[in-house]
Design an enzyme around this catalytic site. Structure first.
Site: not given
Ligand code: NAI
Length: 366
Positions: A117, A256, A285, A309
């Site tokens: 997603n 989140r 949530q 959400h």
């Molecule tokens: P991803 O793993 O591809 O990217 C996350 C990035 O955040 C990584 O590059 C990581 O190094 C970075 N990161 C981690 N801690 C950090 C910090 N303290 N400061 C800066 N960067 C940091 O994950 P993706 O697919 O981009 O998803 C990210 C988040 O989005 C998920 O973990 C989830 O919580 C949220 N999400 C929300 C959705 C929704 O429906 N609203 C759906 C999908 C994801």
């Protein structure tokens, strides 16, 4: 239940259920037959409270979702003696106590459907940014209510062109947000991530990496959060960090809810330190009726672009994550555990991704 049982905790379809709504508890991701063919049984529910604890105790596999998250706490993990596999139908597994599994030495794997997603969320981020910048939601409400108050809307509406936008996290979603913002001719695109983009990717969107989150928020007119929730991001956006934002900045959080302090954000919007806040993630949530984000607003009564959400749960996303869950189960049932490397958060208890904190010891699953 005994070993061989699968528990799925999904959102309720209820009166809105349709066959296309694969992600509902009633439809169980379309996997009931597939699971039965593999000699397992499935119990699919939207209940998340103590009533499911007996099922958790006996489950071999638990499928859950960020949209109606069941919190898989330390206590629940310890009680689940048969547990081998946790699957997040979607992306983001912070509702599972990952560190506890990792430290417990148990052979439990945690997987999510990476990428299922990301486009859905990146589009929602751009939508939310534009809604706030253009003061779109109050304008729409004005039209619905029979009004024609140009000044009321225009006093709080701008263009995106020429603004500085910064993302905290430039992984799959953060990068797609940068890609989608690039054509808007912003003044600058910034990112902070402890994992730098490759020069090839960075140059495609002309983004500049900054050395700290403080630097990013001090320079951005609009900040978007695209990092997972973990110990290093919990309550990251609090009163102290908010005081370092550019006065009147916008903040969009689809990552989140618990990454932001809810009351501090609402106070910042009220005081004008932020001009608005939007996103679709809350803690807990479902959000309680009196959650401050349901009603936050700025001095004009504008500046709220919150939704439940939903960004990652549209029908296209549901079809992708339902298929992804099926593929993960297939690998698990076959005993080969030949998962897609990008889906694996914990493999047999070991971290397999750097995304859940720079302090993690990570095993190579490629
Ligand atoms: P991803 O793993 O591809 O990217 C996350 C990035 O955040 C990584 O590059 C990581 O190094 C970075 N990161 C981690 N801690 C950090 C910090 N303290 N400061 C800066 N960067 C940091 O994950 P993706 O697919 O981009 O998803 C990210 C988040 O989005 C998920 O973990 C989830 O919580 C949220 N999400 C929300 C959705 C929704 O429906 N609203 C759906 C999908 C994801």
């Amino acid at each position: 239940m005994s070993a061989g049982k699968i528990l799925a905790v999904l959102f309720k379809g209820g009166e809105y259920n349709t066959p296309k709504l694969l992600g509902s508890a009633e439809n169980a991701l379309g996997l009931k037959k597939f699971i039965q063919e593999h000699n397992r049984s499935i119990f699919s529910t939207s209940d998340k409270g103590p009533e499911i604890d007996d099922y958790i105790k006996e489950a071999e596999v638990i499928i859950s979702t960020p949209f109606n998250p069941v919190y898989i706490s330390k206590e629940r993990i310890d009680s689940a003696k048969n547990l081998k596999l946790l699957i997040t139908a979607g992306v983001g597994s912070d509702h599972v106590d990952l560190d506890h599994i990792n430290k417990s030495g148990r052979d439990i794997s945690v997987l999510e459907v990476t990428g299922s997603n990301t486009t859905s969320v990146a589009e929602h981020v751009v939508l939310t940014i534009l809604s706030l910048v253009k003061n779109f939601i109050p304008a729409h409400q004005n039209a619905m209510e029979g009004g024609w108050d140009i000044a009321k809307i225009s006093r709080d509406a701008y263009d995106l062109e020429g603004k500085v936008v910064g993302t905290i996290g430039a992984g799959r979603i953060g990068y797609k947000v940068l890609e989608r913002l690039y054509p808007f001719k912003t003044k600058e695109l910034l990112y902070y991530d402890y994992q730098p983009l490759s020069e090839e990717l960075r140059s495609k969107v002309d983004a500049r990496r900054v050395d700290s989150i403080e630097e990013l928020v001090a320079q951005s007119d609009i900040v978007t959060i695209n990092a997972p929730l973990h110990a290093g991001t919990k309550s990251l956006v609090n009163k102290e960090l908010l005081s370092k934002f550019k006065p009147g900045a916008l903040l969009v959080n689809t990552a989140r809810g618990a990454i932001c302090n809810a009351q501090d954000v609402a106070d910042a919007v009220k005081s004008g330190q932020l001009r608005g806040y939007g996103g679709d993630v809350w803690y807990p949530q479902p959000a309680p009726k009196d959650h401050p984000w349901r009603t936050l607003s700025n001095q004009y009564g504008d500046g709220n672009a919150m939704t439940p959400h939903v960004s990652g749960a549209n029908l296209d996303a549901q079809a992708r994550y339902a298929l992804g869950v099926k593929n993960i189960l297939q690998s698990y049932f076959s005993g080969k555990f030949d998962y897609r490397p990008q889906d694996v958060i914990l493999l047999h208890g070991q971290y397999a991704t750097k995304a859940y904190g720079s302090d993690k010891e990570v095993v190579d699953v490629n």
